[in-house]
Design a protein around this motif. Sequence first.
Motif, PDB file in Angstrom:
ATOM      1  N   ILE A 153       2.455   8.025  -8.403  1.00 13.32           N
ATOM      2  CA  ILE A 153       2.941   6.995  -7.478  1.00 13.32           C
ATOM      3  C   ILE A 153       2.312   7.179  -6.103  1.00 13.32           C
ATOM      4  O   ILE A 153       1.905   6.202  -5.450  1.00 13.32           O
ATOM      5  CB  ILE A 153       4.478   7.035  -7.395  1.00 13.32           C
ATOM      6  N   ARG A 154       2.203   8.436  -5.658  1.00  9.90           N
ATOM      7  CA  ARG A 154       1.564   8.680  -4.356  1.00  9.90           C
ATOM      8  C   ARG A 154       0.127   8.184  -4.364  1.00  9.90           C
ATOM      9  O   ARG A 154      -0.337   7.560  -3.401  1.00  9.90           O
ATOM     10  CB  ARG A 154       1.589  10.178  -4.011  1.00  9.90           C
ATOM     11  N   THR A 155      -0.570   8.435  -5.460  1.00  7.85           N
ATOM     12  CA  THR A 155      -1.978   8.026  -5.559  1.00  7.85           C
ATOM     13  C   THR A 155      -2.108   6.505  -5.578  1.00  7.85           C
ATOM     14  O   THR A 155      -2.933   5.928  -4.857  1.00  7.85           O
ATOM     15  CB  THR A 155      -2.619   8.613  -6.833  1.00  7.85           C
ATOM     16  N   VAL A 156      -1.290   5.843  -6.383  1.00 12.67           N
ATOM     17  CA  VAL A 156      -1.356   4.382  -6.496  1.00 12.67           C
ATOM     18  C   VAL A 156      -1.048   3.729  -5.155  1.00 12.67           C
ATOM     19  O   VAL A 156      -1.758   2.818  -4.708  1.00 12.67           O
ATOM     20  CB  VAL A 156      -0.378   3.889  -7.577  1.00 12.67           C
ATOM     21  N   LEU A 157       0.012   4.197  -4.487  1.00 13.79           N
ATOM     22  CA  LEU A 157       0.383   3.605  -3.198  1.00 13.79           C
ATOM     23  C   LEU A 157      -0.671   3.889  -2.137  1.00 13.79           C
ATOM     24  O   LEU A 157      -0.994   3.013  -1.316  1.00 13.79           O
ATOM     25  CB  LEU A 157       1.739   4.141  -2.744  1.00 13.79           C
ATOM     26  N   THR A 158      -1.216   5.087  -2.139  1.00 10.03           N
ATOM     27  CA  THR A 158      -2.256   5.429  -1.155  1.00 10.03           C
ATOM     28  C   THR A 158      -3.469   4.525  -1.313  1.00 10.03           C
ATOM     29  O   THR A 158      -4.006   3.981  -0.324  1.00 10.03           O
ATOM     30  CB  THR A 158      -2.675   6.895  -1.298  1.00 10.03           C
ATOM     31  N   GLN A 159      -3.921   4.344  -2.565  1.00  6.24           N
ATOM     32  CA  GLN A 159      -5.093   3.503  -2.809  1.00  6.24           C
ATOM     33  C   GLN A 159      -4.822   2.044  -2.443  1.00  6.24           C
ATOM     34  O   GLN A 159      -5.647   1.395  -1.790  1.00  6.24           O
ATOM     35  CB  GLN A 159      -5.503   3.618  -4.286  1.00  6.24           C
ATOM     36  N   ALA A 160      -3.658   1.520  -2.852  1.00  2.00           N
ATOM     37  CA  ALA A 160      -3.352   0.108  -2.591  1.00  2.00           C
ATOM     38  C   ALA A 160      -3.209  -0.152  -1.098  1.00  2.00           C
ATOM     39  O   ALA A 160      -3.728  -1.147  -0.569  1.00  2.00           O
ATOM     40  CB  ALA A 160      -2.076  -0.289  -3.327  1.00  2.00           C
ATOM     41  N   LEU A 161      -2.489   0.711  -0.396  1.00  2.83           N
ATOM     42  CA  LEU A 161      -2.281   0.518   1.042  1.00  2.83           C
ATOM     43  C   LEU A 161      -3.576   0.708   1.827  1.00  2.83           C
ATOM     44  O   LEU A 161      -3.824   0.004   2.817  1.00  2.83           O
ATOM     45  CB  LEU A 161      -1.216   1.497   1.546  1.00  2.83           C
ATOM     46  N   THR A 162      -4.406   1.643   1.385  1.00  5.46           N
ATOM     47  CA  THR A 162      -5.691   1.864   2.062  1.00  5.46           C
ATOM     48  C   THR A 162      -6.600   0.653   1.908  1.00  5.46           C
ATOM     49  O   THR A 162      -7.242   0.203   2.867  1.00  5.46           O
ATOM     50  CB  THR A 162      -6.384   3.117   1.497  1.00  5.46           C
ATOM     51  N   ARG A 163      -6.629   0.105   0.671  1.00  5.51           N
ATOM     52  CA  ARG A 163      -7.440  -1.097   0.444  1.00  5.51           C
ATOM     53  C   ARG A 163      -6.939  -2.268   1.282  1.00  5.51           C
ATOM     54  O   ARG A 163      -7.713  -3.138   1.683  1.00  5.51           O
ATOM     55  CB  ARG A 163      -7.423  -1.477  -1.042  1.00  5.51           C
ATOM     56  N   ALA A 164      -5.638  -2.283   1.560  1.00  4.77           N
ATOM     57  CA  ALA A 164      -5.066  -3.368   2.358  1.00  4.77           C
ATOM     58  C   ALA A 164      -5.309  -3.187   3.847  1.00  4.77           C
ATOM     59  O   ALA A 164      -4.963  -4.056   4.642  1.00  4.77           O
ATOM     60  CB  ALA A 164      -3.564  -3.471   2.091  1.00  4.77           C
ATOM     61  N   GLY A 165      -5.906  -2.043   4.254  1.00  3.05           N
ATOM     62  CA  GLY A 165      -6.239  -1.831   5.661  1.00  3.05           C
ATOM     63  C   GLY A 165      -5.348  -0.848   6.389  1.00  3.05           C
ATOM     64  O   GLY A 165      -5.462  -0.691   7.621  1.00  3.05           O
ATOM     65  N   CYS A 166      -4.453  -0.164   5.686  1.00  2.00           N
ATOM     66  CA  CYS A 166      -3.535   0.780   6.319  1.00  2.00           C
ATOM     67  C   CYS A 166      -4.068   2.205   6.268  1.00  2.00           C
ATOM     68  O   CYS A 166      -4.873   2.554   5.403  1.00  2.00           O
ATOM     69  CB  CYS A 166      -2.168   0.751   5.617  1.00  2.00           C
ATOM     70  N   LYS A 167      -3.585   3.016   7.189  1.00  2.00           N
ATOM     71  CA  LYS A 167      -3.755   4.454   7.101  1.00  2.00           C
ATOM     72  C   LYS A 167      -2.534   5.015   6.374  1.00  2.00           C
ATOM     73  O   LYS A 167      -1.422   4.549   6.589  1.00  2.00           O
ATOM     74  CB  LYS A 167      -3.876   5.080   8.483  1.00  2.00           C
ATOM     75  N   VAL A 168      -2.742   6.003   5.517  1.00  2.00           N
ATOM     76  CA  VAL A 168      -1.651   6.509   4.695  1.00  2.00           C
ATOM     77  C   VAL A 168      -1.558   8.025   4.783  1.00  2.00           C
ATOM     78  O   VAL A 168      -2.570   8.725   4.698  1.00  2.00           O
ATOM     79  CB  VAL A 168      -1.830   6.100   3.204  1.00  2.00           C
ATOM     80  N   HIS A 169      -0.340   8.528   4.982  1.00  2.00           N
ATOM     81  CA  HIS A 169      -0.043   9.956   4.857  1.00  2.00           C
ATOM     82  C   HIS A 169       0.949  10.084   3.711  1.00  2.00           C
ATOM     83  O   HIS A 169       2.027   9.490   3.763  1.00  2.00           O
ATOM     84  CB  HIS A 169       0.561  10.525   6.141  1.00  2.00           C
ATOM     85  N   ALA A 170       0.614  10.838   2.666  1.00  2.00           N
ATOM     86  CA  ALA A 170       1.478  10.963   1.492  1.00  2.00           C
ATOM     87  C   ALA A 170       1.904  12.413   1.290  1.00  2.00           C
ATOM     88  O   ALA A 170       1.122  13.345   1.513  1.00  2.00           O
ATOM     89  CB  ALA A 170       0.761  10.458   0.246  1.00  2.00           C
ATOM     90  N   THR A 171       3.153  12.597   0.870  1.00  2.00           N
ATOM     91  CA  THR A 171       3.692  13.943   0.674  1.00  2.00           C
ATOM     92  C   THR A 171       4.744  13.930  -0.425  1.00  2.00           C
ATOM     93  O   THR A 171       5.324  12.887  -0.742  1.00  2.00           O
ATOM     94  CB  THR A 171       4.328  14.475   1.968  1.00  2.00           C
TER      95      THR A 171
END
Length: 459
Positions: A14-32
């Motif tokens: 889930i962390r990986t999927v959300l990180t990739q989707a949000l990054t593609r949408a233009g966001c910076k992501v910190h996942a933990t």
Amino acid sequence: MDGTVLVADDDRTIRTVLTQALTRAGCKVHATSSLVTLMRWVDEGKGDLVISDVVMPDGNGLDTLPLINQRRPGLPVIIISAQNTIMTAIQATEKDAYDYLPKPFDLPDLMKRAARALDQKRHKPAAAPSTDPALAAVGDELPMVGRTPSMQALYRLVARVMNSDLTVMVTGESGTGKSLIARAIHDFSDRRTLPFVVATGADLMGADGPSTIFNRAKGGSILFEEVSDLDDEAQAKIVRMLDAMPPANPRIMATSQKDLAERMEQGEFRQDLFYRLGGVSIEVPALRERVDDIPLLAAHFLARAERDGAAARRLSGEALDLLRAYSWPGNVRQLENTIRRLTVTAQVAEITRAEVEAVLGSQPEIEPLMSGSSEGDKLSASVAKHLRRYFDLHGGVLPSPGLYARILREVEAPLIEIALDATAGNQAKCADLLGINRNTLRKKITDLDIRVTRRRKLV
């Protein structure tokens, strides 16, 4: 979409999927995978949005909501959870979550909600969280479990309206849990310490009936169950009762199986009462409309039966498939009673398909939910099932002669009666609807002794 999103979930996928989707949408992501790390980032001023799971290795995501609101007012938090109960939605709302989504979630839907959260940057005063253990116990006992979209939407609506003063109308078929929804609205609201009064038509009778109901409620909640079944006198008393509300107004709620708008148009329900009860409308879906919730509900009822002293039971895969295919005319209440019977009648720990068939075989059934089958096939199957039972009841002896005419008469009479009712007793329209000659219809009405009542049809 622009901004920094903090993602906290112990599931790496889930962390990986959300990180990739949000990054593609233009966001910076910190996942933990740690709430401790999440709170450190919050304290450091990082993030414009938080997406957090509930159950984490080092704590509960819901418990962090008041802390986040205290330390970073206005920072929106979207809660995602595999705990698909009404309590999760209500607690998330009480503790000021921006939004709540059940797992497994729809990724495009989550992305839309995240975009709205980043755009709105909304902030509202935090509600005092509920810490009453008795309240949590009530939530555990309510069989309102489900991850289907319709139930999750219902949970969110309950959470939004529970502390308002608007009247609530809960609609749905028998056995869907309408009264439970009304009870949940009261038990999770700020009126929870005040009485919850269920008022019947008999309670309204007499000059002191309405005042007695108000005195019992003491500013709590009043529920009129199946208000559509009340006669005109009782409906009029409710109208006068609502117009003469005392200073400490109780919350008014009602339930109905029937379409009140349709009954109002037919002159069977008062228009003034219809609009007085129409503050918020909550429709509870039928169980056959949320088949994916049946395994969750069945597991809930099996666990409850075990807590009550019954032997531990589980459903085989084939047994569960049969439960999912059944039409459940009695909805959740019928499912609960079925599971109770199975916990007693099952021979071993795993409940078999044959044991489920034995219990369901004695209960009324609408057409089975079979994808790809036509309405004609469903009716044909139902008739065939009825006829097999008819022959079986004769114990191997043939029924008396003339069976063909008797069976046709049994089908023909209700068909004509219903068609006449649908056309308001207009025989010309009925004959056209059935596709038969008007003289033929008249003869059948006479032969089948069908009573025809002409009435004005509202359209």
